[in-house]
Design an enzyme around this catalytic site. Structure first.
Site, PDB file in Angstrom:
ATOM      1  N   GLY A 208      45.414  39.220  38.701  1.00  0.00           N
ATOM      2  CA  GLY A 208      46.006  39.823  37.505  1.00  0.00           C
ATOM      3  C   GLY A 208      45.905  41.327  37.565  1.00  0.00           C
ATOM      4  O   GLY A 208      45.646  41.889  38.639  1.00  0.00           O
ATOM      5  N   ASN A 209      46.135  41.991  36.456  1.00  0.00           N
ATOM      6  CA  ASN A 209      45.972  43.450  36.420  1.00  0.00           C
ATOM      7  C   ASN A 209      45.483  43.856  35.030  1.00  0.00           C
ATOM      8  O   ASN A 209      45.325  43.008  34.153  1.00  0.00           O
ATOM      9  CB  ASN A 209      47.283  44.154  36.810  1.00  0.00           C
ATOM     10  CG  ASN A 209      48.416  43.794  35.879  1.00  0.00           C
ATOM     11  OD1 ASN A 209      48.372  44.087  34.696  1.00  0.00           O
ATOM     12  ND2 ASN A 209      49.436  43.115  36.407  1.00  0.00           N
ATOM     13  N   HIS A 210      45.246  45.158  34.850  1.00  0.00           N
ATOM     14  CA  HIS A 210      44.583  45.636  33.620  1.00  0.00           C
ATOM     15  C   HIS A 210      45.533  45.887  32.444  1.00  0.00           C
ATOM     16  O   HIS A 210      45.113  46.427  31.435  1.00  0.00           O
ATOM     17  CB  HIS A 210      43.833  46.935  33.913  1.00  0.00           C
ATOM     18  CG  HIS A 210      42.660  46.738  34.821  1.00  0.00           C
ATOM     19  ND1 HIS A 210      41.605  45.932  34.479  1.00  0.00           N
ATOM     20  CD2 HIS A 210      42.388  47.218  36.052  1.00  0.00           C
ATOM     21  CE1 HIS A 210      40.726  45.922  35.459  1.00  0.00           C
ATOM     22  NE2 HIS A 210      41.177  46.701  36.430  1.00  0.00           N
TER      23      HIS A 210
END
Ligand code: CTP
Length: 399
Positions: A208-210
């Site tokens: 995923g990412n932030h």
């Protein structure tokens, strides 16, 4: 929000009629005054007693009482209403409304009402897709009637597809949007993507990412507050959409986001793609949890679809498409390349080199590039303020 609004709900013979008592309750809670009318066929699907109790008015079905000759004035009911909501509307009643047939009390009200009319179709997939039904929808829309699009899902026939009446909560949101949506974007449909995507490695892990989703949610709120009907397609985030004019669709992976975007895009006048979509996903996610039996682990990845580029390929002349570019080096040149290669009308550059801009922050700093080569740079602002700048630009361009 609906305090003192007079709303007539017209129910036709469809299984979705069983959801209307809930709609009546929701509308009453918002302060609206409700009168319910039914076609004779609707009586088989929902009890008039339930509706008269909830609406606190007798349910109107017949033009007169044969015993005492008293009659219901269709003209008075039409004049009383600030809004007529026909939900669920069957294919049969839509055909009658389109051609002006007035063979029962319900149809005479439809024909004599001078107020705005909303209609929420409910029928089987093939009936909905039939050219006759589609033609009737076009005719009703040409009268200025507003369709509450049917949802995709399981149908009473057991088939799966488009034709399910929209849920009462979403019909309420459409009604609220109608009464509040008198802004510059009233009548426009917008689609916004927000948040990250999660790509499964195994049943418990993902890539995923932030991204927090805040930029996309702020843009959706701003578009809705100016009267647009917004579909917000969001990856996993911890945010709530507040405006009633926003219809939220939750997705997890890039592939799910792609499918949701393809479904909504054809109807969107304005599309803003602010999601941080994963560019890669595990080639074959494990079906059970990966154990730590090996010292190292390599996970082969494959590219996801570039959703924005796919939409750019099918975009029509009258659709306005906006992308984001998140860059660390050579920002301007990459942003311009993406504007061209993805066939966009505007691209919004976020540089990760700017302090206070980007993923986890409450603030952002953007530069907007358009097709004519114009560049506009903005200062560091709260994301809600940035959303205003972006929507101002959209309004300028589509005017
Ligand atoms: N985007 C998308 N689908 C993807 C990747 C990106 O729709 N699979 C969209 C984003 O929502 C954004 C724009 O494309 O509006 C640009 O995303 P960005 O991550 O900056 O660039 P990429 O096109 O992925 O290219 P690169 O990672 O090489 O910079």
């Amino acid at each position: 929000m609906l305090q003192d609004k007079n709303i007539v709900i017209g129910i036709t013979g469809s299984i979705a009629a069983f959801k209307i008592p809930l709609l009546v309750r929701l509308l009453k809670k918002e302060g609206a005054r409700i009168k319910v009318m039914m076609t004779p066929a609707a009586r088989d699907f929902v009890a008039p007693l339930t509706l008269s109790t909830l609406s606190e008015h007798p349910v109107l079905i017949e033009p007169f009482d044969p015993d005492d000759g008293s009659w219901n004035s269709h003209v008075d009911l039409g004049r009383w209403a600030d809004l007529l909501v026909v939900a669920p509307v069957s294919a049969n009643t839509m055909a009658k409304m389109a051609t002006g047939i007035a063979d029962n009390f319900f149809m005479t009200v439809c024909l004599s009402a001078k107020c705005p009319v909303m209609f929420a179709p409910a029928m089987d997939l093939d009936m909905f897709r039939h050219p006759a039904t589609q033609k009737n929808i076009e005719i009703l829309q040409s009268y200025g009637h507003i369709m509450i699009d049917p949802a995709v899902g399981e149908l009473a026939s057991g088939l799966h597809g488009e034709g399910r009446m929209e849920e009462p909560e979403n019909i309420l949101a459409a009604i609220q949007g109608h009464f509040t949506g008198s802004g510059t974007l009233a009548g426009k449909k917008a689609m916004v993507t927000a948040g990250p995507t999660h790509e499964a490695i195994d049943p418990v892990r993902f890539i995923g990412n932030h991204s927090s989703g805040l930029m996309g949610f702020s843009i959706a709120e701003e578009l809705a507050s100016r009267g647009a009907e917004v579909t917000l397609i969001s990856g996993p985030v911890n945010l709530q959409a507040k405006h009633p004019g926003i219809k939220r669709i939750d997705v997890v992976s890039a592939e799910e986001m792609y499918k949701a975007c393809r479904r909504s895009f054809t109807k969107a006048d304005i599309t803003v793609m602010s999601a941080a979509v994963a560019d890669f996903r595990p080639e074959s996610p494990a079906t059970s949890k990966i154990k730590k039996s090996k010292a190292t682990l390599s996970i082969p990845l494959e590219q996801t679809k570039d959703i924005l580029a796919e939409l750019g390929k099918i975009k029509k002349e009258d659709q306005f498409l906006i992308g984001f570019a998140l860059e660390t080096d050579d920002e301007e040149s990459f942003a311009r390349q993406k504007l061209e290669s993805k066939n966009l009308d505007l691209i919004i550059l976020n540089s990760l080199n700017d302090k206070g801009a980007g993923f986890k922050s409450e603030t952002n700093k953007i530069t907007i590039f358009d097709r004519s080569g114009k560049i506009e740079e903005f200062g560091l602002k709260l994301k809600s303020e940035v959303a205003k700048d972006i929507v101002d630009k959209i309004v300028d361009h589509i005017k």
